[in-house]
Enzyme design. Sequence first.
Site, PDB file in Angstrom:
ATOM      1  N   GLU A   1      -6.125   9.519  16.891  1.00  0.00           N
ATOM      2  CA  GLU A   1      -6.582  10.913  16.921  1.00  0.00           C
ATOM      3  C   GLU A   1      -7.409  11.216  15.672  1.00  0.00           C
ATOM      4  OE1 GLU A   1      -3.404   9.944  17.483  1.00  0.00           O
ATOM      5  OE2 GLU A   1      -3.452  10.219  19.658  1.00  0.00           O
TER       6      GLU A   1
ATOM      7  N   GLU B   1      -9.592  -1.353   5.531  1.00  0.00           N
ATOM      8  CA  GLU B   1      -8.348  -1.507   6.275  1.00  0.00           C
ATOM      9  C   GLU B   1      -8.611  -1.287   7.762  1.00  0.00           C
ATOM     10  OE1 GLU B   1      -5.271   1.249   5.153  1.00  0.00           O
ATOM     11  OE2 GLU B   1      -3.829   0.384   6.569  1.00  0.00           O
TER      12      GLU B   1
ATOM     13  N   GLN C   1       0.833  -1.213   0.000  1.00  0.00           N
ATOM     14  CA  GLN C   1       0.000   0.000   0.000  1.00  0.00           C
ATOM     15  C   GLN C   1       0.862   1.254   0.000  1.00  0.00           C
ATOM     16  OE1 GLN C   1      -1.977   0.696   3.750  1.00  0.00           O
ATOM     17  NE2 GLN C   1      -3.683   1.779   2.764  1.00  0.00           N
TER      18      GLN C   1
HETATM   19  C1  LIG Z   1       3.738  -0.285  11.441  1.00  0.00           C
HETATM   20  C2  LIG Z   1       3.210   0.675  10.437  1.00  0.00           C
HETATM   21  C3  LIG Z   1       2.848   0.235   9.181  1.00  0.00           C
HETATM   22  C4  LIG Z   1       2.382   1.119   8.211  1.00  0.00           C
HETATM   23  N1  LIG Z   1       2.088   0.647   6.956  1.00  0.00           N
HETATM   24  C5  LIG Z   1       1.741   1.512   5.980  1.00  0.00           C
HETATM   25  C6  LIG Z   1       1.544   1.058   4.625  1.00  0.00           C
HETATM   26  O1  LIG Z   1       1.671  -0.131   4.329  1.00  0.00           O
HETATM   27  N2  LIG Z   1       1.266   1.968   3.693  1.00  0.00           N
HETATM   28  C7  LIG Z   1       1.117   3.287   3.973  1.00  0.00           C
HETATM   29  O2  LIG Z   1       0.829   4.047   3.065  1.00  0.00           O
HETATM   30  N3  LIG Z   1       1.285   3.757   5.239  1.00  0.00           N
HETATM   31  C8  LIG Z   1       1.603   2.903   6.245  1.00  0.00           C
HETATM   32  N4  LIG Z   1       1.806   3.373   7.538  1.00  0.00           N
HETATM   33  C9  LIG Z   1       1.750   4.819   7.770  1.00  0.00           C
HETATM   34  C10 LIG Z   1       0.606   5.302   8.610  1.00  0.00           C
HETATM   35  O3  LIG Z   1      -0.587   5.278   7.895  1.00  0.00           O
HETATM   36  C11 LIG Z   1       0.970   6.706   9.107  1.00  0.00           C
HETATM   37  O4  LIG Z   1       2.053   6.578   9.978  1.00  0.00           O
HETATM   38  C12 LIG Z   1      -0.155   7.386   9.835  1.00  0.00           C
HETATM   39  O5  LIG Z   1      -1.183   7.699   8.958  1.00  0.00           O
HETATM   40  C13 LIG Z   1       0.276   8.638  10.594  1.00  0.00           C
HETATM   41  O6  LIG Z   1       1.003   9.509   9.774  1.00  0.00           O
HETATM   42  P1  LIG Z   1       2.412  10.084  10.254  1.00  0.00           P
HETATM   43  O7  LIG Z   1       3.256   8.937  10.607  1.00  0.00           O
HETATM   44  O8  LIG Z   1       2.914  10.997   9.221  1.00  0.00           O
HETATM   45  O9  LIG Z   1       2.096  10.876  11.571  1.00  0.00           O
HETATM   46  P2  LIG Z   1       1.556  12.380  11.672  1.00  0.00           P
HETATM   47  O10 LIG Z   1       0.413  12.541  10.784  1.00  0.00           O
HETATM   48  O11 LIG Z   1       2.699  13.291  11.538  1.00  0.00           O
HETATM   49  O12 LIG Z   1       1.018  12.384  13.158  1.00  0.00           O
HETATM   50  C14 LIG Z   1       1.809  12.680  14.299  1.00  0.00           C
HETATM   51  C15 LIG Z   1       0.870  12.837  15.477  1.00  0.00           C
HETATM   52  O13 LIG Z   1       0.023  13.952  15.263  1.00  0.00           O
HETATM   53  C16 LIG Z   1      -1.326  13.583  15.398  1.00  0.00           C
HETATM   54  N5  LIG Z   1      -2.173  14.374  14.538  1.00  0.00           N
HETATM   55  C17 LIG Z   1      -2.019  14.623  13.222  1.00  0.00           C
HETATM   56  N6  LIG Z   1      -3.032  15.360  12.771  1.00  0.00           N
HETATM   57  C18 LIG Z   1      -3.856  15.581  13.813  1.00  0.00           C
HETATM   58  C19 LIG Z   1      -5.084  16.280  13.987  1.00  0.00           C
HETATM   59  N7  LIG Z   1      -5.671  16.876  12.973  1.00  0.00           N
HETATM   60  N8  LIG Z   1      -5.649  16.290  15.206  1.00  0.00           N
HETATM   61  C20 LIG Z   1      -5.059  15.666  16.254  1.00  0.00           C
HETATM   62  N9  LIG Z   1      -3.902  15.000  16.149  1.00  0.00           N
HETATM   63  C21 LIG Z   1      -3.308  14.962  14.940  1.00  0.00           C
HETATM   64  C22 LIG Z   1      -1.333  12.138  15.010  1.00  0.00           C
HETATM   65  O14 LIG Z   1      -2.492  11.491  15.483  1.00  0.00           O
HETATM   66  C23 LIG Z   1      -0.076  11.637  15.646  1.00  0.00           C
HETATM   67  O15 LIG Z   1      -0.278  11.391  16.990  1.00  0.00           O
HETATM   68  C24 LIG Z   1       2.249   2.485   8.518  1.00  0.00           C
HETATM   69  C25 LIG Z   1       2.584   2.945   9.789  1.00  0.00           C
HETATM   70  C26 LIG Z   1       3.062   2.062  10.759  1.00  0.00           C
HETATM   71  C27 LIG Z   1       3.427   2.589  12.098  1.00  0.00           C
END
Ligand SMILES: Cc1cc2nc3c(=O)[nH]c(=O)nc-3n(C[C@H](O)[C@H](O)[C@H](O)COP(=O)(O)OP(=O)(O)OC[C@H]3O[C@@H](n4cnc5c(N)ncnc54)[C@H](O)[C@@H]3O)c2cc1C
Lengths: 387, 373
Positions: A371, A251, A132
Amino acid sequence: MSDNLESFRAEIAEWIAANLPADLKGIPHDEDAICWGGRNWVFKSDAQRDWLERCHGRGLTCPRWPTEYGGGGLSRAQEKVLRDEMVKAGAPSPLESFGIWMLGPALLHFGTDEQKATHLPDITAGKIRWCQGYSEPGAGSDLANVQTRAEDKGDHWLVNGQKIWTSYADKADKIFALVRTDRDAPKHLGISFMLIDMNTPGVTTKPIQLISGASPFCETFFDDVVVPKEGAIVGTQNRGWDVAKYLLTHEREMIGGGGGGLTAGSSLAEMIGTRDALVSEDPIFRAEAMQLEVDAMAFGLTMERYKDMAESGQGVGDASAMLKYYGTELNKRRHEIIMSARGLDALDWDDGAAAPWLRTKANSIEGGTSEVMLDIISKRVLELPSK
Amino acid sequence: MEKLVDTEDEAMLRDAARGFLDNFSPVSAFRKNRDEGRAFDPALWSEMGQMGWAGVLVGEGDGGSDMGHRAAGILCEEMGRTLTASPFISSAVIAATTLRAAGSDHLSSIATGETLYALAVDEGSKFAPSRTAMEARADGNAFRLTGAKAFVAEGSTANRLLVLARTSGSAGDEQGLTLFDIDASRAGIKQDSVETIDYRDFINLSFDNVEATGDDVVGDVDNGLAALAPGLRAGQAALAAELGGLSAGIAAITLGYLKERKQFGRHIGSFQVLQHRAAHLFAEIEVTTSAIAAAGRALDEGSENAALLSSLAKARATQTAKLAVMEGVQMHGGIGMTDEYDAGFFMKRARVGAEWLGDYGHHAAIVAAHRGL
Ligand SMILES: Cc1cc2nc3c(=O)[nH]c(=O)nc-3n(C[C@H](O)[C@H](O)[C@H](O)COP(=O)(O)OP(=O)(O)OC[C@H]3O[C@@H](n4cnc5c(N)ncnc54)[C@H](O)[C@@H]3O)c2cc1C
């Protein structure tokens, strides 16, 4: 229960008894035992291959998908019976994949007949393993901010950009990716849902290690990747966000279901194992464990209820965010309890409890954070004012 | 009780410690140790000896700096902040306090840091000294120790061991235990390595007919729990301080990230839900900090509340650290789950700290009992 279902139960129980390789009976449901399939898949044993082939032959790798694509064409009631009987027989799942969990449902809903015929049979047979490609360094919670772009070059798309946290990208054969096909449109309206072969020149991956030690996710780079237009985009060009969101509801249910009480294979007591009386008599342990069992059982029923609702045509829609939120937080609690019940023993990597415990910390991040789930519930389900 | 704020001397000690650790033992040093497969850096420990840290609880007559328990707690808070790995709690706190109370003559080499002690008490999966089953069979004037000890901190590097074993009664009896101070290389002791999740030095030990003499007994025969009590209390307070510092450390990293990471065109720290959770974590850390300071003061003053306050501090710090690391990882999103980022190290050490020297239930029960529950 109807006669029909009862005779189906008898039939399926008999089929499992006749076909489940003895070596697979009762094997633990850990990450190592999963069969992911794909071009490069090396079966852990002959039994694993036999079980996949036999189940696929009977349509049981994707029991609810149409038979023409290798599915089982079962009703939801029959699927429940099948699952019961599989659990009873100690049978492992024959195949897991992002194709089954995510892409398949999206293709069944948005795909052309040709796309379905091309991709679904390879998913049900475990021949192609998908990954993905949603998240990017600047597009996590703000997923619609994806910057990876696909330029229209007449007969093909030219893709450039970077994905991150792509689970199993280094092992996958193909990727379903969100790419920007219109840079001038508002951000939700310029995205397309694109299927890309990982073998295409210009696609490279770099594994990232997790805190639990395993290395299942990657950075994925696209450098001048040529994607022939034929069948590349699922749904309408520039309307990939609709496909993306639809896929995310699947998902999220799937990830949330990992915390399910009735569906989860082992009980808390089994996962903890035999414990010191000091633990079983500790009132704090007992209170936490008892609450978990109550919540997990009721959550398992909620999963069932939502599936029943979906089947009877009442859309679950945004409420799937609730399942994802609740199930993953529950699963984190479960593993905290297991860790503390196993005490000093669990502080040894070899004990085996720590890696899954650490891995559950990602449950409330992957597929949209807790969140973000709570945000969806408050804005779209509860319709709370945004100003 | 002395005030719960740092005295002038304590403030200087904290500043000095922070400066030293930021320079010579930031979290990247912990990572380096991990990558190179060593539990701690001996050169760093020897510096700590020279600065008087190893002798923080050793009297000046024995070459110690004798700064006291609150000072030891301050050092632990600072070491926890950067995940500094060292034998400080095992040797400079638990062993020094135990042996000093017993009037031992091994204190001067603890103060220099040359002698490293490990505490060998636990046998099961939970901390429960009175459940000790290891046998110390009387053999003329000597004893023969046979049994197993689990998860001994600093067990592979220590050159001496404090071993709790049973001279009479049976597992579960408070009486009948005896504490021995023996050389770690004594015949019959076997090490069995453990791959601990926090990459620190813990090990399982088995004892097969290991000889201990009457001179090796700390305190009185059959009264080992009493001999160990001061050291345990001090160790629990120090570990609580380490966990408090660890909580502050991961909270600081997380706050930094909230101010830096942008999503939806804003800093994620501008989302009220994260603001409130960061503020809640701050409140929890503040509440825990008070318990840690009070435990240190009570130990220094020899107060009858010392045991209660050490348990209070350990109970609080265990829960606060758990909250801090869970929030830390969650608020980072995907990057918090990567080995490349430091948050996971804090999470793993917090779990080890939660179990070592008594878990939350153990200490909460002690507090509750003092409160008449
Ligand atoms: C083990 C693992 C497997 C994954 N596998 C995939 C995959 O196969 N394909 C893929 O595309 N992605 C994958 N992901 C990515 C995952 O979808 C993202 O990590 C996730 O969507 C969060 O994005 P970020 O890491 O950029 O965190 P950020 O978006 O930067 O978030 C950081 C913090 O800020 C908070 N936050 C952000 N916006 C808001 C808001 N509006 N209000 C309140 N809080 C907020 C978040 O909740 C979090 O606590 C994977 C992640 C993990 C950990």
